[in-house]
Design a protein around this motif. Structure first.
Motif, PDB file in Angstrom:
ATOM      1  N   PHE A  34      -7.358   5.420   9.507  1.00  0.00           N
ATOM      2  CA  PHE A  34      -8.273   4.278   9.470  1.00  0.00           C
ATOM      3  C   PHE A  34      -7.739   3.050   8.726  1.00  0.00           C
ATOM      4  N   GLY A  35      -6.568   3.177   8.102  1.00  0.00           N
ATOM      5  CA  GLY A  35      -6.064   2.056   7.315  1.00  0.00           C
ATOM      6  C   GLY A  35      -6.776   1.897   5.991  1.00  0.00           C
ATOM      7  N   TRP A  36      -7.430   2.978   5.520  1.00  0.00           N
ATOM      8  CA  TRP A  36      -8.126   2.907   4.241  1.00  0.00           C
ATOM      9  C   TRP A  36      -7.143   2.833   3.081  1.00  0.00           C
ATOM     10  N   GLU A  37      -7.605   2.216   2.010  1.00  0.00           N
ATOM     11  CA  GLU A  37      -6.934   2.270   0.723  1.00  0.00           C
ATOM     12  C   GLU A  37      -7.812   3.076  -0.224  1.00  0.00           C
ATOM     13  N   PHE A  38      -7.303   3.385  -1.403  1.00  0.00           N
ATOM     14  CA  PHE A  38      -8.007   4.286  -2.305  1.00  0.00           C
ATOM     15  C   PHE A  38      -7.856   3.817  -3.742  1.00  0.00           C
ATOM     16  N   GLU A  39      -8.824   4.217  -4.570  1.00  0.00           N
ATOM     17  CA  GLU A  39      -8.737   3.898  -5.987  1.00  0.00           C
ATOM     18  C   GLU A  39      -7.399   4.355  -6.543  1.00  0.00           C
ATOM     19  N   ARG A  54     -10.689  -3.170   3.104  1.00  0.00           N
ATOM     20  CA  ARG A  54     -10.645  -4.537   2.571  1.00  0.00           C
ATOM     21  C   ARG A  54     -11.247  -4.596   1.169  1.00  0.00           C
ATOM     22  N   GLY A  55     -10.996  -3.565   0.394  1.00  0.00           N
ATOM     23  CA  GLY A  55     -11.429  -3.523  -0.992  1.00  0.00           C
ATOM     24  C   GLY A  55     -12.859  -3.100  -1.207  1.00  0.00           C
ATOM     25  N   ARG A  56     -13.589  -2.772  -0.139  1.00  0.00           N
ATOM     26  CA  ARG A  56     -14.995  -2.390  -0.254  1.00  0.00           C
ATOM     27  C   ARG A  56     -15.178  -0.903   0.062  1.00  0.00           C
TER      28      ARG A  56
END
Length: 257
Positions: A34-39, A54-56
């Motif tokens: 999904f192209g997610w980023e993580f803490e 997108r940071g949310r």
């Protein structure tokens, strides 16, 4: 873009999370898909990990001591339904024939939560948002678009959910041969549905993520270590079922072009 900037009305699916015993590996898979980023550092340390678009926040990975299959779990993403009073809604769950599994309890300053099981055996959560609203992006690629309950015993479910959340039930003229009912909030907004399925299938809340291209998403999932069914076209979306490396199943769908 579909940003959520305040608590969703009671009865709205508002948050999703997945129990995983290896948050680092899960982050690798879902990031590739999904192209997610993580803490930073959370997944590597095995802590509760927010999945970000997108940071949310759009989802959460909850550490589990063992693989889902080994502890008898459903192998699904868990949906949390919004409430403005978690304790009162938990009482309504029990009064309507459901079971309280965990909570209600405060989650730091983020909110108040409970885990419950409905009369047909499907688990879901309750979320009273405070510091955390829930999913802050929905209805666009890489985010939650829909949750539906599938069960071989839809009658008790169709009595239970209106009793807890004051939903109304509505048929679907687009699917005249399906045992399907829309669930609508008192304001008429559709929040999902209940689908009757064959005997022997489990009762579960299914999660559908939107993607821009279903076939491309399937290819990414397989390349990242998951498995996938063959994409198929419906009147609403081109859809496919994906199973992550831990055995958790979910669906992806791209809107018709």
């Amino acid at each position: 873009m579909s940003y959520v900037t305040s608590n969703q009305p009671t009865g709205t699916p508002t948050w999703i999370e997945l129990d995983v015993h290896d948050t680092r590996r899960a982050a690798e898979f879902y990031g590739a898909l999904f192209g997610w980023e993580f803490e930073a550092g959370a997944a590597e340390a095995g802590r509760y990990t927010l999945c970000l678009l997108r940071g949310r926040p759009v989802a959460g990975l909850r550490p589990a001591a063992e693989p889902t299959a080994e502890k008898g779990g459903s192998g699904r993403w868990r949906v949390y339904i919004a409430t403005d009073d978690c304790d009162d809604t938990a009482k309504r769950v029990v009064a309507a024939g459901g079971t309280l599994v965990e909570g209600p309890q405060d989650v730091g300053g983020q909110g108040r939560a409970a885990l419950v099981v409905d009369p047909v055996g499907a688990e879901f959560g309750l979320w009273q948002g405070r510091g955390r609203l829930g999913c802050e992006i929905v209805n666009e690629p890489g985010s939650l678009v829909r949750n539906d309950l599938t069960t071989p015993d839809p009658g008790p479910a169709r009595a239970f959910y209106p009793g807890v959340f004051d939903y109304t039930l509505d048929g679907n003229d687009d699917l005249p041969d399906a045992d399907f009912s829309f669930l609508r909030r008192p304001d008429g907004h559709e929040i999902g549905g209940i689908m009757g399925v064959e005997r022997g299938e489990p009762s579960v809340w299914k999660t559908l993520f939107e993607v821009a291209d279903t076939d491309a998403a399937v290819a990414r999932a397989v390349a990242a270590g998951g498995t996938a069914g063959t994409p198929s076209d419906t009147i609403y979306a081109r859809m496919a079922e994906i199973t992550d490396p831990f055995g958790n199943s979910f669906e992806v769908g791209a809107r018709p072009r």
